[in-house]
Write a protein that holds these residues in place. Sequence first.
Motif, PDB file in Angstrom:
ATOM      1  N   GLU A  96      55.822 -89.098-103.810  1.00 34.79           N
ATOM      2  CA  GLU A  96      54.523 -89.533-103.281  1.00 34.79           C
ATOM      3  C   GLU A  96      53.676 -88.343-102.881  1.00 34.79           C
ATOM      4  N   GLN A  97      54.259 -87.449-102.126  1.00 33.42           N
ATOM      5  CA  GLN A  97      53.524 -86.251-101.712  1.00 33.42           C
ATOM      6  C   GLN A  97      53.033 -85.454-102.909  1.00 33.42           C
ATOM      7  N   LEU A  98      53.930 -85.229-103.871  1.00 32.79           N
ATOM      8  CA  LEU A  98      53.582 -84.399-105.026  1.00 32.79           C
ATOM      9  C   LEU A  98      52.518 -85.065-105.894  1.00 32.79           C
ATOM     10  N   VAL A  99      52.678 -86.361-106.134  1.00 30.87           N
ATOM     11  CA  VAL A  99      51.719 -87.061-106.997  1.00 30.87           C
ATOM     12  C   VAL A  99      50.345 -87.125-106.326  1.00 30.87           C
ATOM     13  N   ALA A 104      56.468 -94.264-111.005  1.00 24.66           N
ATOM     14  CA  ALA A 104      55.060 -94.465-110.645  1.00 24.66           C
ATOM     15  C   ALA A 104      54.834 -95.891-110.162  1.00 24.66           C
ATOM     16  N   ARG A 105      55.466 -96.814-110.826  1.00 23.69           N
ATOM     17  CA  ARG A 105      55.314 -98.209-110.435  1.00 23.69           C
ATOM     18  C   ARG A 105      55.922 -98.471-109.057  1.00 23.69           C
ATOM     19  N   ALA A 106      57.129 -97.973-108.846  1.00 27.19           N
ATOM     20  CA  ALA A 106      57.795 -98.144-107.549  1.00 27.19           C
ATOM     21  C   ALA A 106      56.987 -97.477-106.443  1.00 27.19           C
ATOM     22  N   LEU A 107      56.470 -96.301-106.763  1.00 27.11           N
ATOM     23  CA  LEU A 107      55.644 -95.532-105.824  1.00 27.11           C
ATOM     24  C   LEU A 107      54.428 -96.342-105.415  1.00 27.11           C
ATOM     25  N   THR A 108      53.775 -96.919-106.400  1.00 28.97           N
ATOM     26  CA  THR A 108      52.549 -97.676-106.141  1.00 28.97           C
ATOM     27  C   THR A 108      52.845 -98.948-105.367  1.00 28.97           C
ATOM     28  N   GLU A 109      53.944 -99.608-105.720  1.00 32.33           N
ATOM     29  CA  GLU A 109      54.330-100.823-105.003  1.00 32.33           C
ATOM     30  C   GLU A 109      54.534-100.538-103.521  1.00 32.33           C
ATOM     31  N   ARG A 110      55.246 -99.460-103.245  1.00 32.07           N
ATOM     32  CA  ARG A 110      55.509 -99.108-101.853  1.00 32.07           C
ATOM     33  C   ARG A 110      54.210 -98.750-101.130  1.00 32.07           C
ATOM     34  N   TYR A 111      53.346 -98.030-101.842  1.00 34.66           N
ATOM     35  CA  TYR A 111      52.075 -97.593-101.242  1.00 34.66           C
ATOM     36  C   TYR A 111      51.169 -98.782-100.957  1.00 34.66           C
ATOM     37  N   VAL A 112      51.138 -99.718-101.883  1.00 36.34           N
ATOM     38  CA  VAL A 112      50.333-100.933-101.694  1.00 36.34           C
ATOM     39  C   VAL A 112      50.836-101.713-100.482  1.00 36.34           C
ATOM     40  N   ALA A 113      52.157-101.821-100.361  1.00 35.94           N
ATOM     41  CA  ALA A 113      52.724-102.541 -99.220  1.00 35.94           C
ATOM     42  C   ALA A 113      52.297-101.896 -97.906  1.00 35.94           C
ATOM     43  N   ALA A 114      52.356-100.558 -97.858  1.00 35.10           N
ATOM     44  CA  ALA A 114      51.950 -99.844 -96.645  1.00 35.10           C
ATOM     45  C   ALA A 114      50.452-100.027 -96.393  1.00 35.10           C
ATOM     46  N   ASP A 115      49.701-100.073 -97.480  1.00 37.90           N
ATOM     47  CA  ASP A 115      48.247-100.258 -97.372  1.00 37.90           C
ATOM     48  C   ASP A 115      47.932-101.630 -96.781  1.00 37.90           C
ATOM     49  N   LEU A 116      48.632-102.650 -97.248  1.00 38.34           N
ATOM     50  CA  LEU A 116      48.405-104.001 -96.728  1.00 38.34           C
ATOM     51  C   LEU A 116      48.867-104.113 -95.276  1.00 38.34           C
ATOM     52  N   GLY A 123      50.082-101.065-116.379  1.00 34.89           N
ATOM     53  CA  GLY A 123      49.980-102.159-115.420  1.00 34.89           C
ATOM     54  C   GLY A 123      50.005-101.720-113.971  1.00 34.89           C
ATOM     55  N   THR A 124      50.048-100.430-113.732  1.00 37.62           N
ATOM     56  CA  THR A 124      50.079 -99.959-112.346  1.00 37.62           C
ATOM     57  C   THR A 124      48.770-100.291-111.632  1.00 37.62           C
ATOM     58  N   ALA A 125      47.674-100.312-112.398  1.00 44.55           N
ATOM     59  CA  ALA A 125      46.374-100.625-111.813  1.00 44.55           C
ATOM     60  C   ALA A 125      46.332-102.056-111.272  1.00 44.55           C
ATOM     61  N   ASP A 126      47.141-102.923-111.867  1.00 45.78           N
ATOM     62  CA  ASP A 126      47.171-104.314-111.394  1.00 45.78           C
ATOM     63  C   ASP A 126      47.611-104.383-109.934  1.00 45.78           C
ATOM     64  N   LEU A 127      48.565-103.516-109.587  1.00 45.52           N
ATOM     65  CA  LEU A 127      49.033-103.480-108.199  1.00 45.52           C
ATOM     66  C   LEU A 127      47.896-103.067-107.277  1.00 45.52           C
ATOM     67  N   ASN A 138      45.139 -86.945 -99.819  1.00 41.72           N
ATOM     68  CA  ASN A 138      44.396 -87.763-100.775  1.00 41.72           C
ATOM     69  C   ASN A 138      45.025 -89.153-100.797  1.00 41.72           C
ATOM     70  N   CYS A 139      44.456 -90.027-101.582  1.00 44.20           N
ATOM     71  CA  CYS A 139      44.983 -91.379-101.701  1.00 44.20           C
ATOM     72  C   CYS A 139      45.747 -91.502-103.018  1.00 44.20           C
ATOM     73  N   LEU A 140      46.897 -92.144-102.973  1.00 39.72           N
ATOM     74  CA  LEU A 140      47.673 -92.333-104.200  1.00 39.72           C
ATOM     75  C   LEU A 140      46.873 -93.112-105.236  1.00 39.72           C
ATOM     76  N   TYR A 141      46.051 -94.031-104.767  1.00 41.41           N
ATOM     77  CA  TYR A 141      45.221 -94.822-105.673  1.00 41.41           C
ATOM     78  C   TYR A 141      44.372 -93.923-106.576  1.00 41.41           C
ATOM     79  N   VAL A 142      43.860 -92.852-106.017  1.00 38.61           N
ATOM     80  CA  VAL A 142      43.032 -91.936-106.803  1.00 38.61           C
ATOM     81  C   VAL A 142      43.841 -91.364-107.957  1.00 38.61           C
ATOM     82  N   ALA A 143      45.058 -90.922-107.647  1.00 36.86           N
ATOM     83  CA  ALA A 143      45.919 -90.344-108.681  1.00 36.86           C
ATOM     84  C   ALA A 143      46.282 -91.383-109.735  1.00 36.86           C
ATOM     85  N   VAL A 144      46.614 -92.568-109.286  1.00 37.99           N
ATOM     86  CA  VAL A 144      47.033 -93.627-110.205  1.00 37.99           C
ATOM     87  C   VAL A 144      45.884 -94.064-111.105  1.00 37.99           C
TER      88      VAL A 144
END
Lengths: 210, 210
Positions: free
Chosen positions: A17-20, A55-67, A123-127, A107-113
């Motif tokens: 997460e940090q690196l991405v 990337a998918r797992a990363l985004t899922e976790r990040y979305v959960a924290a965001d919510l 399909g990562t954008a769907d998350l 930065n925000c992971l969303y930006v990178a994704v």
Amino acid sequence: MPKDGSTNRARILDAAEQLVIDHGYAATSVDRVLEAAGTSKGAFFHHFDSKLALARALTERYVAADLDQLNAGLDATADVADPAERVIAFLRYYEDRGDEIMGAQSNCLYVAVLTERQLLDAGTADLVRGAVQAWRAEIARLLSAAADGRATDLGDVEDLADHVFTTFEGAFLLCRATGSPQHMRAQLGVLRRLVGAALGVDDRDAARST
Amino acid sequence: MPKDGSTNRARILDAAEQLVIDHGYAATSVDRVLEAAGTSKGAFFHHFDSKLALARALTERYVAADLDQLNAGLDATADVADPAERVIAFLRYYEDRGDEIMGAQSNCLYVAVLTERQLLDAGTADLVRGAVQAWRAEIARLLSAAADGRATDLGDVEDLADHVFTTFEGAFLLCRATGSPQHMRAQLGVLRRLVGAALGVDDRDAARST
DNA sequence: GCTGAAACAGACTGGACAGTCTGTTTGTAA
DNA sequence: TTACAAACAGACTGTCCAGTCTGTTTCAGC
């Protein structure tokens, strides 16, 4: 059951997460993630089928924290009786935490994704879209309640709700461009003031969340 | 002097711009750029010392076009006498072109550049920072003139000016996340309405740029 | 303490990639 | 028309990288 791998998996996710967030997805090699996480290739591909799966797992976790952040703002201001003041208190909640947010991540992971086409196609954008819709729905609810019975014309309530996401992401980029993390707090403050003016809420009257 | 290489160089830049905006910098290989531009490795490294030099040239050109857009908005609204209405007309200028902007590009090059740490370290972010400061300075000038003699408290004028950049970049990401390009126009509209409310400019009175 | 499966470790591989190098073409100026 | 340098073309190279494969360790259940 053998050794619990969940901690190692979490370490990989933390490092990735940090690196991405800082370098981007394509510019982050699996080897560098492993080095930062202090683990091995075998461990990585045991926990993730591919780099894309990471990337998918990363985004899922990040979305959960965001919510979680969304709900935290809603909970913290649930006691504000006046709907318009509730909106302002809600925005102020994040404004007050602006420096903290930028201290934790550059930065925000969303930006990178969202930057990388291959992740969009995977399909990562769907998350991310799901997170956007959640923020939109909740804030639109707050705004509708605030607009109800007032003369103020807010325009499309969902677009206004989306402006919160827009401000967050835009501010992340502004911070990156200028190298100054305080822009996050400042931009959230601008948003609060503007919405306050649109709702006719006086700054000094607005309830402040504890 | 031999064959004029400027057209070929421009073709490389055009192809690279599209690919980098859509896929990101690290995910865009030189070979793919060459394929899209219909040229060869020899040509590429004749015009650019390295892939990093390409990114720099790309950003320089993009910043120049961005500043042209800034000046276009200023010029188009130069005849609006009332300073507050000038601000709204200025914002409406871009709002009216929101769909056009998203039709021409699926994202902002700034997003791609700011995502990658290696580009920040290479000084590419400095170019973006220059663009940010130019927008900030010009819009702050417009806002100061509009605030002058009014009772409205706009807060820090430079922060408010930065919110235009914030809205642009945030909207680019919102469009990417949702897959709906119309959010650019919508978010610019939200910005115009909010600033209009803060300045006390009635929507229907606000001058519209030709 | 033996077994089996999950959790790792790390050498290895095939391909992709940035950059190099050796040429060839092109246009201009003498 | 020749000389010369810029503008290309494309084969080639060393490196890095995602993913594989062959093991070894760990631990619960028996």
